[in-house]
Every structure is written in structure tokens, then in C-alpha cells.
Design an enzyme around this catalytic site. Structure first.
Site, PDB file in Angstrom:
ATOM      1  CB  CYS A   1      -0.896   0.055   1.217  1.00 14.87           C
ATOM      2  SG  CYS A   1      -2.115  -1.230   1.210  1.00 14.87           S
TER       3      CYS A   1
ATOM      4  CG  ASP B   1       1.214   4.574   3.999  1.00 13.69           C
ATOM      5  OD1 ASP B   1       0.450   3.605   3.894  1.00 13.69           O
ATOM      6  OD2 ASP B   1       0.855   5.757   3.833  1.00 13.69           O
TER       7      ASP B   1
ATOM      8  CB  CYS C   1       5.530   9.947   1.758  1.00 10.48           C
ATOM      9  SG  CYS C   1       3.980  10.177   2.629  1.00 10.48           S
TER      10      CYS C   1
ATOM     11  CB  CYS D   1       0.339  10.411   7.042  1.00 11.89           C
ATOM     12  SG  CYS D   1       0.883  10.188   5.351  1.00 11.89           S
TER      13      CYS D   1
END
Lengths: 238, 398
Positions: free
Chosen positions: A35, A37, A62, A106
Site C-alpha cells: 500500500c 506505507d 513518505c 498518514c
């Protein structure tokens, strides 16, 4: 180029609490490499006070994923488990001075890892894969997660769901399912509200309200098929 | 901090000679080339000179060149022209790895009822030619296949495709935006009907493109208006940029002897060093047949955006096929089409060089990049065990 805050950049370039605690009291692992992350959170917990005495993370992802993970560890150190459970993904984003909208997932990943770690400490079992209804197959997002994140962050559109959970951001096949789910979430929520007394509106107020609905709901659908719509005038209540 | 620009497939620096040639047309020489007076009319001649220079770079006739606003406009014009001229034909062949200038248009046309064949590529990014031969039929209006891929640099068999299509009397367009100026192209002996190129990829400014249309190939204009470009592309000429692209093409035609080799050597040095010094690397694309300036590398267990931002801290500019850099959540469609594993796509980095890069630039990257990969792998829950030793560059070892 993403608009990252200076604080986020700092937490990406000089992340705090990197690594893995040896013999941790709790482990929370979320995401996967496919995916894009993944986060592994390890905690030391004082048994008596249920206070988090140390937290470390390892993140594949990221800049904002790394910064969010590091922010999470800073936020939870010294908190009791119950205090930590009250933390929301928004707290993580706020700590970093905000995240770009498309990167909100995130902060959600951070919150998920925390919940997973605490559940792990308390011996709670994550529901087996088979029991979870997966809505987005590209990013492996369950109905439960979408429901939870939507309620916590007041998300009402598919785009917002994608920004916060990635669901619907891959092949797009699940977008109708997300739409349907959003409908059930918010129609149930809206029920208990007392009916609003109708009040007289000025023409300007009417136009503003109509424009709003056109912009948000009607126009995007029409434009998707190549059409469009324009409000020309209002006569009375027509 | 010095900028080390290794993202020349995204855009290039304007060459000083190009800048010098174009500036008078932004200041004193502002006339309209269509005017009757000398002040404007004299500029017409300069535009024609520029047209000749563009034509000569690609082995075309000046009258086969029309100036557009960008590569995308050239691509769109070519494809839409074919559909206008052959309305009974409803099939287009293109590839899965095209630039969005063609890919998105084809997807749009597919929603409008056209039948589109997206040709697959193999793991090295090479076109599946059997699939191509099988896809051609009497309904095919146009075939649009890029000359070289922007992400991997892989060059496609344009001659073979063109010869087949010429026999079948099917229009052939190629998006040569990445290839022009990097490898020699001679349309005198290459069976291509239409070709797109873009100024800002070969050291001219942004906002200028070219569409080559072979003499005898019918064309239906995309932008309708004035008589400019012999009625084939209306709109007052972007004079300064037209002068610029002419100059840029002139410079490019001079560059093939030495510069291409120079760039290829720097690229190879960079690639070799990074493969040696960073564990678990992977080259994406057919190394035997690609543009001399491009390398696309993957470093597993780390994520591309994070690599880019760390490189950015050292003034190094590159790009990535990772999902996080795209704005959407989808990683590179090119690397996906090649079947590159997701773990490697997320950690993909493209370096694309130009004649302005120096040995020193490359040495800096060779020094910085292994540290960046090492740091990020230490942060990653996957990277640790697999990556204990990211070696130090030889000249830093004492």
C-alpha cells in the site's frame, strides 16, 4: 510539491524516537509495503500506572508518514493508556501544524497503530480478517475503519474518505460502496435532530443555499458526464 | 547551495544561446508577423528560419512543421485530426505506458464510445509487438505510440511499427517529446505520419510545441481561427518561443556527436555507482535500448517521496514513480504496466541528465544518495536486516 509545514519537515529530517524497543510491552503494526506505507510502534508501559514510559517507531512511507509517526510518539510519551486512547488523528496533524488534505491518511495510520498497540497490551484480539468487511480492495480498507474515521473527522464525501483512509484511491471500483456507506452513516446520525423551524429567507440567502447544493452535489455529477448547470434567477419560492 | 538538476525529462534549463536569441522578440521586436508593415512583417521571415531549423533537426521539410503551444496540444491535435477525417473508423491503438497527453485523451475517447487498445509492455518496458500486430484492424483510425518512454527512457521500435502501418494505410503518430534532441531522428527515412515535440524538453522555454505532419497526410485543425500556420493552427504566433525552439533545435543538432556520449557516460557512472553502493537496487527498463540521459532505479523498503525530499535538502532534483508523489494514490502507471513489484515502485527514483550536468554533480549524488537510502532504511520496519552495509564512497573512506 506538497506544502509541508516547517515542523513537519523537521520531524521528517530529524525524526524523534526512531527504532524498535527491545522486549516491548506493546506492539502495534499497521499498513503494508504494497500500500505504500507501514508503521511499527513499540511501547514500554508502566504496569501500575498504565503510563507509556517510552515509545519508538519504524515507518516505511513518505515524509508526512514518517513525521506523523514521530509526532505520535512525542504525543503519547508520558500519557496513560486511557489518555492516549483519547488522542485523535487530528491531534497528530495539529501537532505538525497541519497536513496537506491528501496526506491526512498518514495521521490516521498513526492513530491506528496506537490503538493496535494498546489493544495488543490489553490482550484484545483484532477481529479476524474474515470478519472484517473489506470495502477497498486496493488498499485493504475495512468498512469499520471508514465508518470510524468518517465519524471522528466528520467526513461526508468520497474524496474526503480517500484523503483520510486511501479507500477509493486505487481502481475506484469501491466508490459506489463508499457513497452508500456514507449515506447510512450520516442519515442515521441526522435522525435525532429536531426539525428546524422554517424561517423566511431573503433571495440572497436562497441563492447562496441553492448554489451551495449545486456546487457540492449536482454540478460534479453533471460535469462528470460532460454537462453543466447554472442558476439564472429565483422567482418567489420557485 | 548549488542546485544539481537531474530531472531533465520533466523540464530543462533554457540554453543561454536560446535565451539570447529569443529576448529581442520579448522587447523591441514585438510586431505581429501577420502585419503589412515592415516592423511586424519582418518577423515572419524569422519564424520561417526557425521552422527550417526545427525541420532540419528531424529530417523534415519546413512546410511539414507547425508550431503549437506544447507537446500535449500536438498529441491531441494529431489524434483528434485522425478521428475527424475518418469518422467511420472508431478504433485507436496506443500503449499502456504513454504520457498522459495521449493516455488521458484515449481514456476520454473510450468514454465517448471509441474502442482503444492499450498495448502492454514486458518487464523491461519493451512493447509487446505480437499484441500490436493482432490489434490492427480495418476499424483502426490512428496508432499513437511514444518514441521513448519518459520514465524509463526505453525506446520503442518506431520503424517496425511505421512500416507495418504504412502497408496497412493506417495513420501513425508518435509522441517524440522525450526522444527529440537526445537521439538522432530522421523522418526522411522513418515511416511516421505525425510527430509531436516540445520545446521545454530540449532547452527552449515552456509553452511551445511542434507537430510534424508529413506532406500528403491530411490534417484537420484542432484550433480554429485565423490563418496562421497556413490555417492548420490558428492563434497569433508565440514569436519569442518559436525563435527559441528553432535555436534549441540548432543546438541539439550540433550536440549529437560529443554531447550524447558525454551524457551517457555520466549517466552510466551514476547508475553503476548507486547499484554498487546501495544494497537491493534494481534498474527499471531495458538498459540495452534506452535514452542516453535516463536511469530509473528502485530501492526497496524505502519510499520515493521521502528519498526525493532528502535529496532536495542537498539541492539534488530528481523524480519518483511512488504513489505519494503523484497527488493521487496511484503509483507510476509505467512501472505498474511493466509488472515492477509495488515494493520497488514505491522506492523508484528517476535521474535524467542534460548537457549541463558535470562530473562534480554526479559525484555529489553518488556521495549523498547511499546515505539517504541508508537513513530511510533504518527508519523503515522492513529495511533493517536486509541493509546493514550501505557502503561509503571510495573517496570518503580513509
Amino acid at each position: 510539491m506538497w506544502e509541508y509545514t516547517d515542523k513537519l519537515k523537521d520531524f521528517f529530517l530529524n525524526p524523534k524516537n526512531v527504532g524498535e524497543i527491545e522486549n516491548p510491552d506493546a506492539v502495534g503494526e499497521v499498513g503494508n509495503i504494497v500500500c505504500g506505507d507501514a508503521l511499527k510502534l513499540t511501547l514500554l508501559i508502566d504496569k501500575e500506572s498504565e503510563r507509556i514510559t517510552d515509545a519508538k517507531f519504524q515507518t516505511f512511507g513518505c515524509a508526512s508518514a514518517i513525521a506523523s509517526s514521530s509526532a505520535l510518539t512525542e504525543l503519547i510519551k508520558g500519557k496513560t493508556l486511557n489518555e492516549a486512547l483519547n488522542l485523535t488523528n487530528k491531534d497528530i496533524a495539529d501537532f505538525l501544524g497541519g497536513l496537506p488534505r491528501e496526506k491526512m491518511h498518514c495521521s490516521v495510520m498513526g492513530k491506528e497503530a496506537l490503538d493496535a498497540a494498546i489493544a495488543n497490551y490489553r490482550g484484545q484480539q483484532k477481529p479476524a480478517e474474515a470478519e472484517e468487511k473489506i470495502i477497498c480492495k486496493c488498499f485493504d480498507v475495512s468498512e469499520e475503519k471508514i465508518r470510524k474515521v468518517a465519524l471522528e473527522n466528520h467526513l461526508t464525501t468520497v474524496e474526503e474518505i480517500t484523503d483520510y483512509t486511501k479507500a477509493g484511491g486505487g481502481c475506484g471500483a469501491c466508490i459506489p460502496d463508499i457513497e452508500a456507506l456514507l449515506k447510512t452513516i450520516w442519515s442515521v446520525k441526522a435522525m435525532p435532530k429536531a426539525p428546524v423551524a422554517l424561517k423566511k429567507l431573503t433571495n440572497l440567502q436562497k441563492i447562496a443555499m441553492i448554489q451551495d447544493i449545486i456546487e457540492k452535489d449536482i454540478r460534479p455529477r453533471l460535469q462528470a458526464d460532460g454537462g453543466d448547470l447554472e442558476l439564472i434567477d429565483i422567482e418567489g419560492n420557485k | 547551495m548549488k542546485t544539481i538538476y537531474l530531472d531533465n525529462n520533466a523540464t530543462t534549463a533554457i540554453a543561454p544561446e536560446v535565451y539570447e536569441a529569443m529576448t529581442p522578440y520579448l522587447t523591441q521586436l514585438y510586431g505581429n508577423p501577420s502585419s503589412m508593415h515592415t516592423f511586424g512583417g519582418q518577423i515572419h521571415k524569422k519564424i520561417e528560419d526557425s521552422r527550417s531549423m526545427v525541420a532540419s533537426l528531424i529530417g523534415a521539410q519546413p512546410e511539414e512543421i507547425i508550431f503549437t503551444s506544447c507537446g500535449t496540444e500536438s498529441d491531441n491535435s494529431a489524434i483528434m485530426s485522425a478521428l475527424q477525417l475518418y469518422p467511420q473508423k472508431r478504433h485507436i491503438i496506443t500503449t499502456r505506458v504513454e504520457h498522459p497527453a495521449v493516455l488521458s485523451l484515449c481514456k476520454y475517447l473510450s468514454r465517448k464510445g471509441y474502442r482503444i487498445t492499450f498495448l502492454p509492455v514486458d518487464s523491461l518496458g519493451r512493447l509487446d509487438m505480437d499484441f500490436f500486430y493482432k490489434s490492427i484492424d480495418n476499424d483502426t483510425a490512428i496508432v499513437s505510440i511514444m518514441y521513448a518512454n519518459n520514465e524509463t527512457g526505453v525506446i520503442f521500435p518506431i520503424r517496425e511499427i511505421g512500416e507495418t502501418l504504412r502497408e496497412r494505410k493506417i495513420l501513425f503518430h508518435t509522441d517524440a517529446v522525450q526522444a527529440i534532441g537526445k537521439i538522432p531522428i530522421n523522418l526522411r527515412e522513418l515511416p511516421v505520419d505525425m510527430l509531436a515535440l516540445s520545446g521545454h524538453k530540449l532547452h527552449a522555454p515552456k509553452g511551445i510545441g511542434v507537430l510534424y505532419i508529413r506532406k500528403g497526410v491530411r490534417f484537420s485543425p484542432y484550433i480554429i481561427g485565423g490563418h496562421q500556420e497556413h490555417g492548420r493552427r490558428a492563434g497569433t504566433e508565440n514569436v519569442a518561443s518559436i525563435i527559441a525552439i528553432g535555436k534549441a533545435c540548432e543546438l541539439a543538432s550540433k550536440s549529437f556527436q560529443g554531447e550524447t556520449l558525454y551524457i551517457a557516460n555520466l549517466r552510466d557512472k551514476l547508475e553503476r555507482a548507486l547499484i554498487e553502493r546501495c544494497p537491493n537496487p534494481r534498474i527499471n527498463g531495458d538498459v540495452g535500448n534506452r535514452l542516453p540521459n535516463t536511469t530509473n532505479l528502485s530501492f526497496e523498503y524505502v519510499e520515493g517521496e521521502a528519498i526525493l525530499l532528502r535529496l532536495n535538502e542537498h539541492g539534488i532534483c530528481a523524480s519518483s514513480g511512488s504513489a505519494c508523489t503523484s497527488g493521487s494514490l496511484e503509483p507510476s502507471h509505467v512501472l505498474k504496466a511493466m509488472g515492477v513489484p509495488f515494493t520497488a515502485i514505491h522506492g523508484s527514483i528517476r535521474f535524467s541528465l542534460s548537457r549541463y550536468n558535470t562530473e562534480e554533480d554526479i559525484n555529489t549524488v553518488i556521495e549523498i544518495m547511499p546515505m539517504v537510502i541508508k537513513t530511510l532504511r533504518e527508519l523503515s520496519p522492513y529495511g533493517r536486516k536486509k541493509d546493514e552495509k550501505c557502503s561509503t564512497p571510495y573517496y570518503l573512506e580513509s
